[in-house]
Design an enzyme around this catalytic site. Structure first.
Site, PDB file in Angstrom:
ATOM      1  N   ASP A   1       0.840  -1.198   0.000  1.00 39.04           N
ATOM      2  CA  ASP A   1       0.000   0.000   0.000  1.00 39.04           C
ATOM      3  C   ASP A   1       0.876   1.250   0.000  1.00 39.04           C
ATOM      4  O   ASP A   1       1.562   1.538   0.979  1.00 39.04           O
ATOM      5  CB  ASP A   1      -0.899   0.007   1.247  1.00 39.04           C
TER       6      ASP A   1
ATOM      7  N   TYR B   1       3.070   9.806   0.414  1.00 38.82           N
ATOM      8  CA  TYR B   1       4.040   9.208   1.338  1.00 38.82           C
ATOM      9  C   TYR B   1       5.484   9.525   0.915  1.00 38.82           C
ATOM     10  O   TYR B   1       6.430   9.238   1.633  1.00 38.82           O
ATOM     11  CB  TYR B   1       3.856   7.691   1.449  1.00 38.82           C
TER      12      TYR B   1
ATOM     13  N   LYS C   1      -2.005   6.091  -4.263  1.00 44.09           N
ATOM     14  CA  LYS C   1      -3.137   7.007  -4.039  1.00 44.09           C
ATOM     15  C   LYS C   1      -2.859   8.391  -4.602  1.00 44.09           C
ATOM     16  O   LYS C   1      -1.719   8.875  -4.539  1.00 44.09           O
ATOM     17  CB  LYS C   1      -3.422   7.134  -2.529  1.00 44.09           C
TER      18      LYS C   1
ATOM     19  N   GLN D   1     -10.789   2.914   1.877  1.00 39.25           N
ATOM     20  CA  GLN D   1      -9.744   2.668   2.885  1.00 39.25           C
ATOM     21  C   GLN D   1      -9.922   3.675   4.022  1.00 39.25           C
ATOM     22  O   GLN D   1      -9.778   4.874   3.815  1.00 39.25           O
ATOM     23  CB  GLN D   1      -8.362   2.820   2.231  1.00 39.25           C
TER      24      GLN D   1
ATOM     25  N   LEU E   1      -4.068  -1.537  14.589  1.00 38.24           N
ATOM     26  CA  LEU E   1      -3.395  -1.938  15.837  1.00 38.24           C
ATOM     27  C   LEU E   1      -3.408  -0.814  16.875  1.00 38.24           C
ATOM     28  O   LEU E   1      -2.818  -0.948  17.952  1.00 38.24           O
ATOM     29  CB  LEU E   1      -1.948  -2.363  15.549  1.00 38.24           C
TER      30      LEU E   1
ATOM     31  N   ARG F   1      -1.057   2.502  20.072  1.00 40.96           N
ATOM     32  CA  ARG F   1      -1.204   3.950  20.285  1.00 40.96           C
ATOM     33  C   ARG F   1      -1.823   4.287  21.635  1.00 40.96           C
ATOM     34  O   ARG F   1      -1.488   5.305  22.225  1.00 40.96           O
ATOM     35  CB  ARG F   1      -2.010   4.573  19.140  1.00 40.96           C
TER      36      ARG F   1
ATOM     37  N   THR G   1      -1.086  -2.953   7.614  1.00 45.04           N
ATOM     38  CA  THR G   1      -0.219  -2.719   8.766  1.00 45.04           C
ATOM     39  C   THR G   1       1.194  -2.548   8.261  1.00 45.04           C
ATOM     40  O   THR G   1       1.444  -2.612   7.050  1.00 45.04           O
ATOM     41  CB  THR G   1      -0.342  -3.866   9.794  1.00 45.04           C
TER      42      THR G   1
ATOM     43  N   SER H   1       9.007  -3.274  10.312  1.00 44.28           N
ATOM     44  CA  SER H   1      10.283  -3.593   9.652  1.00 44.28           C
ATOM     45  C   SER H   1      10.789  -4.951  10.120  1.00 44.28           C
ATOM     46  O   SER H   1      11.783  -5.457   9.624  1.00 44.28           O
ATOM     47  CB  SER H   1      11.310  -2.496   9.948  1.00 44.28           C
TER      48      SER H   1
HETATM   49  N1  LIG Z   1      -5.507   6.091   3.691  1.00 40.17           N
HETATM   50  C1  LIG Z   1      -5.060   6.721   4.764  1.00 40.17           C
HETATM   51  O1  LIG Z   1      -5.408   7.884   5.029  1.00 40.17           O
HETATM   52  C2  LIG Z   1      -4.111   6.019   5.660  1.00 40.17           C
HETATM   53  C3  LIG Z   1      -3.510   4.858   5.241  1.00 40.17           C
HETATM   54  N2  LIG Z   1      -2.612   4.197   6.028  1.00 40.17           N
HETATM   55  C4  LIG Z   1      -1.973   2.987   5.475  1.00 40.17           C
HETATM   56  O2  LIG Z   1      -2.064   1.927   6.391  1.00 40.17           O
HETATM   57  C5  LIG Z   1      -0.747   1.466   6.729  1.00 40.17           C
HETATM   58  C6  LIG Z   1      -0.715   0.921   8.128  1.00 40.17           C
HETATM   59  O3  LIG Z   1      -1.127   1.928   9.014  1.00 40.17           O
HETATM   60  P1  LIG Z   1      -0.690   1.945  10.534  1.00 40.17           P
HETATM   61  O4  LIG Z   1      -1.597   2.849  11.233  1.00 40.17           O
HETATM   62  O5  LIG Z   1       0.774   2.242  10.630  1.00 40.17           O
HETATM   63  O6  LIG Z   1      -0.939   0.444  10.968  1.00 40.17           O
HETATM   64  P2  LIG Z   1      -1.054  -0.196  12.398  1.00 40.17           P
HETATM   65  O7  LIG Z   1      -2.160   0.372  13.212  1.00 40.17           O
HETATM   66  O8  LIG Z   1      -1.050  -1.646  12.136  1.00 40.17           O
HETATM   67  O9  LIG Z   1       0.264   0.239  13.176  1.00 40.17           O
HETATM   68  C7  LIG Z   1       1.533  -0.131  12.750  1.00 40.17           C
HETATM   69  C8  LIG Z   1       2.486   0.119  13.920  1.00 40.17           C
HETATM   70  O10 LIG Z   1       2.384  -0.950  14.821  1.00 40.17           O
HETATM   71  C9  LIG Z   1       3.649  -1.544  15.075  1.00 40.17           C
HETATM   72  N3  LIG Z   1       3.441  -3.004  15.073  1.00 40.17           N
HETATM   73  C10 LIG Z   1       3.276  -3.813  14.003  1.00 40.17           C
HETATM   74  N4  LIG Z   1       3.049  -5.079  14.388  1.00 40.17           N
HETATM   75  C11 LIG Z   1       3.046  -5.060  15.742  1.00 40.17           C
HETATM   76  C12 LIG Z   1       2.855  -6.053  16.740  1.00 40.17           C
HETATM   77  N5  LIG Z   1       2.626  -7.324  16.420  1.00 40.17           N
HETATM   78  N6  LIG Z   1       2.894  -5.665  18.018  1.00 40.17           N
HETATM   79  C13 LIG Z   1       3.117  -4.392  18.368  1.00 40.17           C
HETATM   80  N7  LIG Z   1       3.326  -3.401  17.470  1.00 40.17           N
HETATM   81  C14 LIG Z   1       3.284  -3.733  16.184  1.00 40.17           C
HETATM   82  C15 LIG Z   1       4.534  -1.118  13.935  1.00 40.17           C
HETATM   83  O11 LIG Z   1       5.847  -0.988  14.374  1.00 40.17           O
HETATM   84  C16 LIG Z   1       3.929   0.189  13.475  1.00 40.17           C
HETATM   85  O12 LIG Z   1       4.538   1.259  14.147  1.00 40.17           O
HETATM   86  C17 LIG Z   1       0.143   2.676   6.471  1.00 40.17           C
HETATM   87  O13 LIG Z   1       1.486   2.338   6.304  1.00 40.17           O
HETATM   88  C18 LIG Z   1      -0.485   3.225   5.210  1.00 40.17           C
HETATM   89  O14 LIG Z   1      -0.067   2.463   4.095  1.00 40.17           O
HETATM   90  C19 LIG Z   1      -2.347   4.640   7.298  1.00 40.17           C
HETATM   91  C20 LIG Z   1      -2.912   5.787   7.783  1.00 40.17           C
HETATM   92  C21 LIG Z   1      -3.823   6.587   6.992  1.00 40.17           C
HETATM   93  O1  LIG Z   2      -2.312   8.066   4.743  1.00 40.39           O
HETATM   94  C1  LIG Z   2      -2.411   8.632   5.815  1.00 40.39           C
HETATM   95  C2  LIG Z   2      -3.030   9.928   6.095  1.00 40.39           C
HETATM   96  C3  LIG Z   2      -3.037  10.872   4.937  1.00 40.39           C
HETATM   97  C4  LIG Z   2      -4.143  11.370   4.333  1.00 40.39           C
HETATM   98  N1  LIG Z   2      -3.757  12.185   3.315  1.00 40.39           N
HETATM   99  C5  LIG Z   2      -2.402  12.199   3.262  1.00 40.39           C
HETATM  100  C6  LIG Z   2      -1.536  12.847   2.404  1.00 40.39           C
HETATM  101  C7  LIG Z   2      -0.195  12.653   2.589  1.00 40.39           C
HETATM  102  C8  LIG Z   2       0.280  11.832   3.602  1.00 40.39           C
HETATM  103  C9  LIG Z   2      -0.587  11.179   4.460  1.00 40.39           C
HETATM  104  C10 LIG Z   2      -1.917  11.369   4.276  1.00 40.39           C
END
Ligand SMILES: NC(=O)C1=CN([C@@H]2O[C@H](COP(=O)(O)OP(=O)(O)OC[C@H]3O[C@@H](n4cnc5c(N)ncnc54)[C@H](O)[C@@H]3O)[C@@H](O)[C@H]2O)C=CC1
Ligand SMILES: O=CCc1c[nH]c2ccccc12
Length: 288
Positions: free
Chosen positions: A45, A50, A75, A161, A192, A197, A241, A244
């Site tokens: 994703d 990003y 996106k 999403q 998560l 968080r 999710t 690394s």
């Molecule tokens: N469309 C949008 O506006 C958004 C899209 N996203 C997408 O979703 C993806 C994932 O979002 P997140 O909120 O980061 O996901 P998430 O809520 O799964 O959190 C990931 C975090 O949890 C930690 N983690 C992973 N596995 C774990 C485990 N088993 N135990 C404890 N900690 C753990 C990781 O180190 C990372 O910091 C993003 O990378 C992005 O691609 C994220 C936010 C907004």
């Molecule tokens: O993807 C996470 C949150 C978000 C929504 N719009 C944008 C634009 C650029 C980076 C992150 C985001």
């Protein structure tokens, strides 16, 4: 055979996607992507916003995996400086790809304010017709935003999403129900959040008790994170999710084959979740 969900356009999407936003935003993700693919991830994703599409593409190439084995999303930025088509072409160039499996409007906020949601969706439909994106969808859309584009749409968005976890289930469940009815698959991010968080909340004892039962039943340790992901899988929600650590990716991938949560466990997760509303991402959409 790993679990996939059907999209409304006849294609399939792997239930688990590896995200390149949040902690990886603006970073060189090549090594993380290579590790994720080598560990078994096939769904990635990304997003223009990003600022790491080049290294996402680099990681894919360095993994050596065949393109057609992957499901790749990017996106359209919330405030693009180009047309929708040119923005995707720029992303494809950065990624080193001819097409993406899924192209999403990242956020409705700006287009909604400027009255351009329908126009953007028309342009998205053109991209699908031209094959630059196999599937098209949206992100961070409320029911109101979806209703606007559905008035004129010839293609129903394949996905929406959004932020989904039990602490936002009070509002997310309304979007989920509307999308279910329209056959729009929900992809969850921030899933998560209750354990990474805001740990220590009212949900923790329920997650711990479900994890203990699943550990006993499956004969291997089950984490709180896996219980949260299992809750999403049983709703047919895609989980996004990131990590690394190969061990965490492996653990996440194994979640689909765990025994199911019971109806009582699901109900307890939702009842406790809605008692404590905590949103981390979609405030810009909901103004909460
Ligand atoms: N469309 C949008 O506006 C958004 C899209 N996203 C997408 O979703 C993806 C994932 O979002 P997140 O909120 O980061 O996901 P998430 O809520 O799964 O959190 C990931 C975090 O949890 C930690 N983690 C992973 N596995 C774990 C485990 N088993 N135990 C404890 N900690 C753990 C990781 O180190 C990372 O910091 C993003 O990378 C992005 O691609 C994220 C936010 C907004
Ligand atoms: O993807 C996470 C949150 C978000 C929504 N719009 C944008 C634009 C650029 C980076 C992150 C985001």
């Amino acid at each position: 055979m790993s679990l996939k969900f059907a999209l409304n356009d006849g294609t399939q999407i792997p239930w688990l996607g590896f995200g390149t936003g949040t902690v990886l935003k603006g970073r060189d993700v090549a090594a993380s992507i290579k590790t994720a693919i080598e560990t078994g991830i096939t769904h990635l994703d990304g997003a223009q916003g990003y600022n790491n599409e080049e290294t996402l593409g680099q990681g894919i190439r360095e993994s050596g995996i065949a393109r057609e084995k992957l499901f790749i999303t990017t996106k359209l930025d919330e405030s693009p400086t180009e047309s929708v088509k040119d923005a995707l072409k720029t992303s494809l160039k950065k990624l080193g790809l001819n097409y993406v499996d899924l192209y999403l409007i990242h956020s409705p906020f700006r287009a909604f304010k400027e009255g351009k949601l329908k126009q953007w969706w028309k342009e998205m439909e053109e991209l699908k017709k031209e094959g630059l994106a196999k599937s098209i969808g949206v992100s961070n859309f409320t029911v109101e935003h979806l209703q606007i584009i559905l008035e004129d749409a010839t293609v129903v968005p394949a996905v929406n999403q959004i932020e989904v976890h039990p602490y936002v289930w009070d509002t997310a469940s309304q979007i989920y129900s509307f999308c279910k009815e329209k056959r729009i698959l929900i992809q969850s991010y921030g899933g998560l959040s209750p354990i990474v968080r805001v740990p220590g909340g009212p949900l923790d004892p329920i997650l711990a008790s479900a994890a203990a039962r699943l550990s006993n039943e499956s004969g291997s340790p089950v984490s709180l994170g896996q219980v949260l992901s299992k809750w999403l899988i049983q709703k047919e929600v895609v989980v996004l999710t990131t990590s690394s650590k190969a061990s965490r990716i492996k653990e996440a991938l194994s979640t689909a084959s765990l025994p199911d949560l019971t109806a009582d466990e699901i109900s307890a997760i939702e009842t406790e979740g809605v008692k404590s509303h905590k949103r981390f991402f979609m405030g810009h959409v909901f103004n909460e």
